[in-house]
Design a protein around this motif. Structure first.
Motif, PDB file in Angstrom:
ATOM      1  N   THR A  32      14.117 -84.155  25.125  1.00  0.00           N
ATOM      2  CA  THR A  32      12.695 -84.411  25.342  1.00  0.00           C
ATOM      3  C   THR A  32      11.924 -83.963  24.114  1.00  0.00           C
ATOM      4  O   THR A  32      12.479 -83.356  23.193  1.00  0.00           O
TER       5      THR A  32
ATOM      6  N   VAL B 181      11.354 -83.675  42.009  1.00  0.00           N
ATOM      7  CA  VAL B 181      11.879 -84.221  40.755  1.00  0.00           C
ATOM      8  C   VAL B 181      11.280 -85.594  40.480  1.00  0.00           C
ATOM      9  O   VAL B 181      10.923 -85.921  39.341  1.00  0.00           O
ATOM     10  N   GLU B 182      11.130 -86.399  41.538  1.00  0.00           N
ATOM     11  CA  GLU B 182      10.590 -87.750  41.353  1.00  0.00           C
ATOM     12  C   GLU B 182       9.168 -87.710  40.794  1.00  0.00           C
ATOM     13  O   GLU B 182       8.789 -88.539  39.950  1.00  0.00           O
TER      14      GLU B 182
ATOM     15  N   GLU C  65       9.294 -86.820  37.084  1.00  0.00           N
ATOM     16  CA  GLU C  65       9.740 -87.987  36.327  1.00  0.00           C
ATOM     17  C   GLU C  65       8.608 -88.989  36.159  1.00  0.00           C
ATOM     18  O   GLU C  65       8.464 -89.612  35.101  1.00  0.00           O
ATOM     19  N   GLN C  66       7.789 -89.151  37.202  1.00  0.00           N
ATOM     20  CA  GLN C  66       6.636 -90.050  37.108  1.00  0.00           C
ATOM     21  C   GLN C  66       5.635 -89.548  36.075  1.00  0.00           C
ATOM     22  O   GLN C  66       5.138 -90.301  35.245  1.00  0.00           O
TER      23      GLN C  66
ATOM     24  N   GLU D 101       6.198 -87.620  33.560  1.00  0.00           N
ATOM     25  CA  GLU D 101       6.761 -87.703  32.212  1.00  0.00           C
ATOM     26  C   GLU D 101       6.638 -89.096  31.611  1.00  0.00           C
ATOM     27  O   GLU D 101       6.733 -89.265  30.394  1.00  0.00           O
ATOM     28  N   LYS D 102       6.400 -90.102  32.451  1.00  0.00           N
ATOM     29  CA  LYS D 102       6.198 -91.453  31.929  1.00  0.00           C
ATOM     30  C   LYS D 102       4.901 -91.544  31.120  1.00  0.00           C
ATOM     31  O   LYS D 102       4.733 -92.458  30.326  1.00  0.00           O
TER      32      LYS D 102
ATOM     33  N   ILE E 142      11.900 -80.435  34.548  1.00  0.00           N
ATOM     34  CA  ILE E 142      13.114 -80.613  35.341  1.00  0.00           C
ATOM     35  C   ILE E 142      14.208 -79.739  34.760  1.00  0.00           C
ATOM     36  O   ILE E 142      14.504 -79.814  33.558  1.00  0.00           O
TER      37      ILE E 142
ATOM     38  N   GLN F 204      19.640 -81.285  39.639  1.00  0.00           N
ATOM     39  CA  GLN F 204      18.302 -81.221  39.057  1.00  0.00           C
ATOM     40  C   GLN F 204      17.334 -80.582  40.045  1.00  0.00           C
ATOM     41  O   GLN F 204      17.410 -80.820  41.254  1.00  0.00           O
TER      42      GLN F 204
END
Length: 589
Positions: A289, A482-483, A486-487, A489-490, A565, A572
């Protein structure tokens, strides 16, 4: 981000003494409108609204396309000339030298050229000046020596202000690929490609040197295609551009976002021996990252130029030999540990001096006898982070001092340093908006810093309170999945001019707290409804957070930080990188 006038959650003074500032009403309205139109999570909408992304532009922002954002290389002056001369040297098997700066941007820029040339069956001489013996940028003896044995010298991440040294390169053509602020005149050479030349529009001023080199290679490949030839695959080289962009603190806006996003994907393939070896010694066990680029890989590449062999970073990034890469990575890792020890000593002395001078001025600065020039820039960065003000740290040696500075968003430090040099208060100086270097006579240090403080004050330095902590909103532990991370981080990559969102978990109870390492704190917390989150606070015991949270006595707290994460054993989970806390009893939700 426009903050509300009232302290967020009523926190006027957190455990670290900061006032919490939440998102303004306009950002909240924009985020809610976006959520209704796009059906994206509220936390992601808040991040996008803070960045000023309109609802209709969300899709293109979340999925930036390099082919749409990459500028035409020929929009930069001298680009066609530079690429044509570079290709001529390749075709005619001329002797090529690369003069590179000793930091990550310089090393990545040099590695880009060396990699491209290797794929074309050519080689180049790499020259990186010693930070202490030679200082930044081209110098006359080195350029004269290179010119005697080479037909073309390419200066990367340096050279724009090097009139004398470039004039000393008699008999060789010189091409400069740089991004540092230009002066009123340019050195007398074949080409100076630099988005920060005074006669440029400034539209590409946010590019680092490696991005400029990449654009030159794009132009070189295009000229080859027009002649019916095929150049090397440039997309495979974007890992180097991404590393340089993040490590050089270039703003992650426009094409820089796309370069870093694509570069991280390339890096995840683990095809470049130097970055693979460096990732392994840095214990990166997940897809890289922007954090890894800026805080794990970057410091290690820089370590050679700071306190060891100046060319070690560039050699590591350009090698195609895995065994050599491993040896160099281990050496850089050891140098980085040594650098940390030196830095800690200088940082303690610099902070004490700066506090005595006062931390409310537009400029925070410190100078000390024998402070290692290889760490003054890092210490300046620490002072800047602590005070939210531009910072300069100077190491004195003999009649001179060599210093480095770091700035805050909206304050152009490089331009002010350049003006000091023009006014005769510095022996030399230059840089870009966020970072700069200088050499100053010992007897002019006080006067130079006083004048610099005046110049920075005119740009608004010192207006922001050092205690303000900007926050993006509230999250409950049960929502931090986690989801969701991840969103969020977009909306990245996150970094300069694009800070990662910072959330507050309100009124939570600490379930577990333990000191780890010398000064870090590991803890877990929950809201009493079954959800539980782990957190890590680096350097917690260097300040008030560690002692208070580890000895919490059952008190409840608001915890603020950035979500990430954590990958461990193939699993994770969400982790909070804790930055601040406030007792919830006196500031209930």
């Amino acid at each position: 981000m426009i903050g509300d006038e009232r302290a967020y959650l009523g926190v006027e003074a957190s455990l670290t003494g900061r006032r919490w500032i939440g998102p303004g009403a306009e950002v909240e309205r924009m985020a809610e409108a976006m959520r209704q139109q796009t059906d994206l999570p509220a936390a992601l909408c808040q991040t996008l609204a803070r960045r000023g992304v309109a609802p209709e532009a969300v899709q293109s922002f979340l999925e930036p396309q390099l082919r749409e954002l990459l500028p035409d290389p020929r929009s930069l002056k001298d680009m066609e000339t530079a690429a044509a001369r570079f290709l001529q040297a390749v075709k005619q098997r001329e002797r090529i030298a690369i003069f590179a700066d000793y930091d990550v941007d310089g090393g990545s820029s040099a590695a880009l050229l060396i990699d491209w040339l290797r794929k074309m069956g050519r080689q180049a001489t790499l020259y990186v000046p010693d930070r202490i013996d030679e200082g930044y940028g081209p110098n006359e003896p080195a350029m004269a020596a290179l010119a005697r044995d080479h037909d073309l010298i390419v200066c990367v991440d340096c050279g724009t202000l090097s009139h004398g040294p470039i004039a000393a390169a008699k008999g060789a053509d010189v091409v400069v690929l740089d991004h540092h602020l230009g002066g009123e005149t340019l050195p007398n050479c074949l080409a100076v490609v630099n988005p920060n030349r005074q006669d440029e529009s400034g539209d590409l001023a946010h590019l680092c040197a490696a991005a400029v080199v990449f654009l030159m290679l794009v132009e070189a490949n295009r000229q080859m295609r027009s002649d019916g030839a095929q150049g090397p695959d440039l997309m495979a080289m974007l890992d180097l551009v991404a590393l340089a962009t993040v490590a050089d603190v270039a703003p992650l806006i426009g094409v820089n976002r796309a370069l870093v996003r694509q570069g991280l994907k390339i890096m995840a393939r683990r095809a470049r021996p130097g970055l693979v070896a460096l990732s392994d010694v840095g214990r990166i066990d997940q897809a890289p990252t922007s954090y890894h680029l800026g805080f794990v890989l970057g410091p290690r590449v820089n370590a050679g130029g700071r306190i060891g062999a100046a060319d070690l970073g560039a050699r590591l990034l350009s090698t195609d030999n895995a065994v050599e890469a491993r040896a160099m990575a281990e050496r850089l890792d050891a140098l980085n540990t040594e650098r940390r020890d030196i830095e800690n000593s200088v940082r303690a002395a610099a902070m004490e001096q700066a506090e005595e001078r006062g931390l409310e001025a537009p400029l925070v600065w410190a100078s000390g006898e024998g402070w290692h020039p290889g760490v003054v820039g890092i210490v300046a960065s620490r002072l800047k982070e602590t005070t939210n003000r531009p910072a300069i740290v100077i190491g004195l040696d003999g009649d001179e001092g060599k210093g480095s500075g770091r700035s805050v968003s909206g304050v152009d430090l490089g331009a002010s340093i350049q003006r000091l040099a023009a006014e005769g208060l510095l022996i030399k100086g230059g840089g870009h908006k966020m970072a700069a270097g200088l050499t100053v006579a010992r007897d002019k240090v006080e006067a130079a810093m006083e004048r610099l403080s005046e110049l920075l004050a005119k740009q608004g330095a010192g207006d922001a309170g050092p205690s303000d902590l900007k926050l993006d909103g509230v999250l409950m532990p049960g929502a931090a999945q986690v989801e969701l991370v991840e969103q969020i981080e977009k909306a990245g990559p996150f970094g300069a001019s694009a800070p990662a969102p910072r959330y507050v978990f309100p009124d939570v109870e600490i379930r577990f707290a333990k000191r780890v390492g010398e000064s870090h704190l590991k803890l877990s917390f929950g809201d009493g409804m079954g959800a539980r989150i782990d957190a890590i606070c680096f350097g917690a015991f260097d300040g008030p957070l560690g002692p208070r949270l580890s000895d919490h006595g059952g008190a409840r707290f608001h915890l603020a930080g950035r979500l990430e994460i954590n990958s461990w054993g193939g699993r994770q989970s969400v982790q909070l990188r804790l930055e601040d806390a406030a007792e919830a009893g006196s500031n209930p939700v």
